[in-house]
Design a protein around this motif. Structure first.
Motif, PDB file in Angstrom:
ATOM      1  N   TYR A   4       0.834  -1.208   0.000  1.00  0.00           N
ATOM      2  CA  TYR A   4       0.000   0.000   0.000  1.00  0.00           C
ATOM      3  C   TYR A   4       0.865   1.252   0.000  1.00  0.00           C
ATOM      4  O   TYR A   4       0.608   2.206  -0.737  1.00  0.00           O
ATOM      5  N   VAL A   5       1.906   1.253   0.831  1.00  0.00           N
ATOM      6  CA  VAL A   5       2.795   2.414   0.918  1.00  0.00           C
ATOM      7  C   VAL A   5       3.522   2.621  -0.414  1.00  0.00           C
ATOM      8  O   VAL A   5       3.678   3.755  -0.878  1.00  0.00           O
ATOM      9  N   ILE A   6       3.961   1.553  -1.026  1.00  0.00           N
ATOM     10  CA  ILE A   6       4.648   1.659  -2.321  1.00  0.00           C
ATOM     11  C   ILE A   6       3.690   2.185  -3.390  1.00  0.00           C
ATOM     12  O   ILE A   6       4.040   3.090  -4.161  1.00  0.00           O
ATOM     13  N   ASP A   7       2.481   1.644  -3.432  1.00  0.00           N
ATOM     14  CA  ASP A   7       1.491   2.132  -4.401  1.00  0.00           C
ATOM     15  C   ASP A   7       1.157   3.603  -4.176  1.00  0.00           C
ATOM     16  O   ASP A   7       1.067   4.385  -5.127  1.00  0.00           O
ATOM     17  N   LEU A   8       0.984   3.985  -2.926  1.00  0.00           N
ATOM     18  CA  LEU A   8       0.681   5.375  -2.599  1.00  0.00           C
ATOM     19  C   LEU A   8       1.831   6.290  -3.007  1.00  0.00           C
ATOM     20  O   LEU A   8       1.612   7.369  -3.550  1.00  0.00           O
ATOM     21  N   SER A   9       3.047   5.846  -2.780  1.00  0.00           N
ATOM     22  CA  SER A   9       4.224   6.639  -3.156  1.00  0.00           C
ATOM     23  C   SER A   9       4.311   6.806  -4.673  1.00  0.00           C
ATOM     24  O   SER A   9       4.600   7.900  -5.168  1.00  0.00           O
ATOM     25  N   ILE A  10       4.075   5.732  -5.412  1.00  0.00           N
ATOM     26  CA  ILE A  10       4.131   5.801  -6.873  1.00  0.00           C
ATOM     27  C   ILE A  10       3.070   6.751  -7.402  1.00  0.00           C
ATOM     28  O   ILE A  10       3.342   7.600  -8.262  1.00  0.00           O
ATOM     29  N   VAL A  11       1.864   6.641  -6.880  1.00  0.00           N
ATOM     30  CA  VAL A  11       0.785   7.533  -7.324  1.00  0.00           C
ATOM     31  C   VAL A  11       1.100   8.975  -6.970  1.00  0.00           C
ATOM     32  O   VAL A  11       0.899   9.887  -7.780  1.00  0.00           O
ATOM     33  N   ALA A  12       1.630   9.213  -5.766  1.00  0.00           N
ATOM     34  CA  ALA A  12       1.972  10.577  -5.352  1.00  0.00           C
ATOM     35  C   ALA A  12       3.049  11.162  -6.260  1.00  0.00           C
ATOM     36  O   ALA A  12       2.951  12.322  -6.690  1.00  0.00           O
ATOM     37  N   ILE A  13       4.069  10.382  -6.570  1.00  0.00           N
ATOM     38  CA  ILE A  13       5.142  10.863  -7.446  1.00  0.00           C
ATOM     39  C   ILE A  13       4.598  11.161  -8.842  1.00  0.00           C
ATOM     40  O   ILE A  13       4.951  12.176  -9.456  1.00  0.00           O
ATOM     41  N   LEU A  14       3.752  10.291  -9.361  1.00  0.00           N
ATOM     42  CA  LEU A  14       3.173  10.521 -10.687  1.00  0.00           C
ATOM     43  C   LEU A  14       2.290  11.763 -10.708  1.00  0.00           C
ATOM     44  O   LEU A  14       2.366  12.570 -11.642  1.00  0.00           O
ATOM     45  N   VAL A  15       1.461  11.946  -9.691  1.00  0.00           N
ATOM     46  CA  VAL A  15       0.577  13.111  -9.654  1.00  0.00           C
ATOM     47  C   VAL A  15       1.391  14.398  -9.567  1.00  0.00           C
ATOM     48  O   VAL A  15       1.144  15.359 -10.304  1.00  0.00           O
ATOM     49  N   ILE A  16       2.382  14.429  -8.685  1.00  0.00           N
ATOM     50  CA  ILE A  16       3.212  15.624  -8.543  1.00  0.00           C
ATOM     51  C   ILE A  16       4.016  15.869  -9.816  1.00  0.00           C
ATOM     52  O   ILE A  16       4.118  16.999 -10.301  1.00  0.00           O
ATOM     53  N   GLY A  17       4.588  14.821 -10.391  1.00  0.00           N
ATOM     54  CA  GLY A  17       5.380  14.971 -11.614  1.00  0.00           C
ATOM     55  C   GLY A  17       4.558  15.436 -12.798  1.00  0.00           C
ATOM     56  O   GLY A  17       4.969  16.333 -13.542  1.00  0.00           O
ATOM     57  N   ILE A  18       3.392  14.844 -12.984  1.00  0.00           N
ATOM     58  CA  ILE A  18       2.531  15.239 -14.105  1.00  0.00           C
ATOM     59  C   ILE A  18       2.034  16.664 -13.920  1.00  0.00           C
ATOM     60  O   ILE A  18       1.988  17.448 -14.875  1.00  0.00           O
TER      61      ILE A  18
END
Length: 61
Positions: A4-18
């Motif tokens: 869950y933490v890894i998925d949340l981190s990936i989504v957060a990085i993608l949202v901030i990056g995009i």
């Protein structure tokens, strides 16, 4: 839980990056198409004010 933490981190990085990428692209498009004649107004004014200043620091040429 780790997944869950890894998925949340990936989504957060993608949202901030995009979001950051879209901001930069939108700004570039806005300046290019809607900048008009005053596109370099502030940089030209800054260069005009700084003309004649002594260079400080760095390597001498």
């Amino acid at each position: 839980m780790v997944g869950y933490v890894i998925d949340l981190s990936i989504v957060a990085i993608l949202v901030i990056g995009i979001t950051a990428l879209i901001g930069v692209l939108t700004n570039g498009i806005g300046v290019t198409f809607f900048g008009g004649k005053k596109r370099t107004e502030f940089t030209d004014k800054s260069a005009g004010i700084q003309s004649g200043w002594k260079l400080v620091g760095g390597k001498k040429k």
